[in-house]
Design a protein around this motif. Structure first.
Motif, PDB file in Angstrom:
ATOM      1  N   GLY A  18      89.137  30.356  56.127  1.00 42.18           N
ATOM      2  CA  GLY A  18      88.116  29.310  56.064  1.00 42.18           C
ATOM      3  C   GLY A  18      88.414  28.264  57.115  1.00 42.18           C
ATOM      4  O   GLY A  18      89.569  27.925  57.347  1.00 42.18           O
ATOM      5  N   ASN A  19      87.381  27.785  57.777  1.00 44.21           N
ATOM      6  CA  ASN A  19      87.624  26.750  58.785  1.00 44.21           C
ATOM      7  C   ASN A  19      86.925  25.441  58.454  1.00 44.21           C
ATOM      8  O   ASN A  19      87.128  24.435  59.126  1.00 44.21           O
ATOM      9  CB  ASN A  19      87.249  27.234  60.192  1.00 44.21           C
ATOM     10  CG  ASN A  19      85.771  27.488  60.372  1.00 44.21           C
ATOM     11  OD1 ASN A  19      84.965  27.135  59.528  1.00 44.21           O
ATOM     12  ND2 ASN A  19      85.414  28.101  61.476  1.00 44.21           N
ATOM     13  N   GLY A  20      86.056  25.432  57.445  1.00 40.61           N
ATOM     14  CA  GLY A  20      85.395  24.195  57.045  1.00 40.61           C
ATOM     15  C   GLY A  20      84.382  23.676  58.039  1.00 40.61           C
ATOM     16  O   GLY A  20      83.814  22.605  57.847  1.00 40.61           O
ATOM     17  N   LEU A  21      84.149  24.402  59.116  1.00 37.28           N
ATOM     18  CA  LEU A  21      83.230  23.956  60.159  1.00 37.28           C
ATOM     19  C   LEU A  21      81.966  24.802  60.154  1.00 37.28           C
ATOM     20  O   LEU A  21      81.962  25.912  59.642  1.00 37.28           O
ATOM     21  CB  LEU A  21      83.910  24.066  61.532  1.00 37.28           C
ATOM     22  CG  LEU A  21      85.226  23.308  61.699  1.00 37.28           C
ATOM     23  CD1 LEU A  21      85.880  23.683  63.018  1.00 37.28           C
ATOM     24  CD2 LEU A  21      84.979  21.812  61.619  1.00 37.28           C
ATOM     25  N   PRO A  22      80.887  24.311  60.767  1.00 42.87           N
ATOM     26  CA  PRO A  22      79.677  25.129  60.873  1.00 42.87           C
ATOM     27  C   PRO A  22      79.764  26.148  62.008  1.00 42.87           C
ATOM     28  O   PRO A  22      78.792  26.806  62.333  1.00 42.87           O
ATOM     29  CB  PRO A  22      78.575  24.102  61.129  1.00 42.87           C
ATOM     30  CG  PRO A  22      79.266  22.965  61.780  1.00 42.87           C
ATOM     31  CD  PRO A  22      80.659  22.943  61.216  1.00 42.87           C
ATOM     32  N   VAL A  23      80.931  26.273  62.618  1.00 44.38           N
ATOM     33  CA  VAL A  23      81.142  27.210  63.718  1.00 44.38           C
ATOM     34  C   VAL A  23      82.057  28.326  63.224  1.00 44.38           C
ATOM     35  O   VAL A  23      83.073  28.057  62.583  1.00 44.38           O
ATOM     36  CB  VAL A  23      81.797  26.495  64.925  1.00 44.38           C
ATOM     37  CG1 VAL A  23      82.097  27.479  66.031  1.00 44.38           C
ATOM     38  CG2 VAL A  23      80.901  25.378  65.427  1.00 44.38           C
ATOM     39  N   ASN A  24      81.679  29.562  63.517  1.00 49.48           N
ATOM     40  CA  ASN A  24      82.498  30.708  63.121  1.00 49.48           C
ATOM     41  C   ASN A  24      83.158  31.291  64.358  1.00 49.48           C
ATOM     42  O   ASN A  24      82.567  31.308  65.434  1.00 49.48           O
ATOM     43  CB  ASN A  24      81.625  31.766  62.437  1.00 49.48           C
ATOM     44  CG  ASN A  24      80.979  31.217  61.184  1.00 49.48           C
ATOM     45  OD1 ASN A  24      81.669  30.802  60.272  1.00 49.48           O
ATOM     46  ND2 ASN A  24      79.661  31.191  61.143  1.00 49.48           N
ATOM     47  N   ARG A  25      84.384  31.789  64.169  1.00 46.50           N
ATOM     48  CA  ARG A  25      85.107  32.370  65.290  1.00 46.50           C
ATOM     49  C   ARG A  25      85.788  33.656  64.839  1.00 46.50           C
ATOM     50  O   ARG A  25      86.355  33.716  63.757  1.00 46.50           O
ATOM     51  CB  ARG A  25      86.165  31.399  65.819  1.00 46.50           C
ATOM     52  CG  ARG A  25      86.933  31.953  67.012  1.00 46.50           C
ATOM     53  CD  ARG A  25      87.838  30.934  67.613  1.00 46.50           C
ATOM     54  NE  ARG A  25      88.994  30.725  66.747  1.00 46.50           N
ATOM     55  CZ  ARG A  25      90.077  30.063  67.103  1.00 46.50           C
ATOM     56  NH1 ARG A  25      90.143  29.505  68.301  1.00 46.50           N
ATOM     57  NH2 ARG A  25      91.081  29.909  66.285  1.00 46.50           N
TER      58      ARG A  25
ATOM     59  N   ILE B 177      85.636  31.621  59.054  1.00 48.98           N
ATOM     60  CA  ILE B 177      84.266  31.501  58.562  1.00 48.98           C
ATOM     61  C   ILE B 177      84.058  30.140  57.917  1.00 48.98           C
ATOM     62  O   ILE B 177      84.882  29.658  57.154  1.00 48.98           O
ATOM     63  CB  ILE B 177      83.967  32.616  57.537  1.00 48.98           C
ATOM     64  CG1 ILE B 177      84.268  33.990  58.148  1.00 48.98           C
ATOM     65  CG2 ILE B 177      82.524  32.537  57.065  1.00 48.98           C
ATOM     66  CD1 ILE B 177      84.207  35.134  57.169  1.00 48.98           C
ATOM     67  N   GLY B 178      82.935  29.532  58.218  1.00 47.74           N
ATOM     68  CA  GLY B 178      82.592  28.250  57.633  1.00 47.74           C
ATOM     69  C   GLY B 178      81.098  28.030  57.715  1.00 47.74           C
ATOM     70  O   GLY B 178      80.390  28.838  58.306  1.00 47.74           O
ATOM     71  N   PRO B 179      80.587  26.995  57.206  1.00 44.23           N
ATOM     72  CA  PRO B 179      81.270  26.015  56.359  1.00 44.23           C
ATOM     73  C   PRO B 179      81.513  26.570  54.961  1.00 44.23           C
ATOM     74  O   PRO B 179      80.967  27.603  54.586  1.00 44.23           O
ATOM     75  CB  PRO B 179      80.297  24.841  56.326  1.00 44.23           C
ATOM     76  CG  PRO B 179      78.949  25.472  56.458  1.00 44.23           C
ATOM     77  CD  PRO B 179      79.167  26.664  57.380  1.00 44.23           C
TER      78      PRO B 179
END
Length: 193
Positions: A95-102, A157-159
């Motif tokens: 989880g990255n907590g952001l609206p951007v996935n990498r 994956i986020g958010p």
């Protein structure tokens, strides 16, 4: 001149070794049965996406694969355990907590994992179908990616709200992506320069 000659020889040896590694990786995948049935899949995570990891685990088992879930914060430890399990592929869900996935696959100086990149691309399409956002796909030399002997991808994956609300749909899409990848794991994927 002797130093330059030695450096040239060293460069040629490294290039030959990486070519051999690429051929071995592609051949091992080419001779595997299509689909996920009988494959050994490792799901790694360090916390935060427990429900998604469990849902993906359940769906992969439903496709006839053997699944090992690893919960550990250290990538090198996860890589050692996946290698000992003799996995066919490794996916780390973070989880990255952001609206951007990498999505990250292994890419070194003279070698990149073509099956790893193809897997990252398939997983990226699945995440995009659920999130509506195109993930960034990057080649990296993280310990988890560098030390595994099978194609490996780290999916950030986020958010968190997306993962919670659409957990089951995301798990289904990720497993469909794995099935698609398993039918052509050595697809012609080209790394971004």
């Amino acid at each position: 001149p002797e130093t330059f000659a030695s450096l040239d020889r060293l460069g040629l040896e490294r290039t030959a070794a990486t070519m051999v590694a690429q051929v071995r990786e592609r051949e091992r995948l080419r001779t595997a049965a299509p689909g996920l049935t009988g494959r050994r899949v490792v799901l790694g995570h360090s916390g935060g996406l427990d429900a998604l990891t469990q849902a993906v685990h359940r769906h992969i088992r439903g496709e006839g694969a053997h699944v090992l879930t690893l919960h550990h914060p250290d990538g090198s430890t996860q890589a050692r355990m996946a290698n000992a399990y003799e996995a066919d592929l490794f996916i780390a869900l973070e989880g990255n907590g952001l609206p951007v996935n990498r999505l990250a696959y292994f890419r070194g100086t003279n070698f990149w994992s073509q099956p790893g990149l193809a897997l990252a691309e398939q997983l990226g399409h699945a995440i995009e179908r659920i999130s509506g956002v195109t993930p960034h796909i990057v080649g990296m030399r993280l310990p988890l990616l560098r030390e595994t002997r099978m194609p490996a991808v780290i999916a950030e994956i986020g958010p968190a709200s997306l993962v919670v609300i659409r957990n089951e749909q995301l798990a289904e899409q990720l497993v469909r992506a794995l099935i698609s990848w398993a039918s052509a794991p050595t697809a012609n994927a080209s790394p971004a320069l």
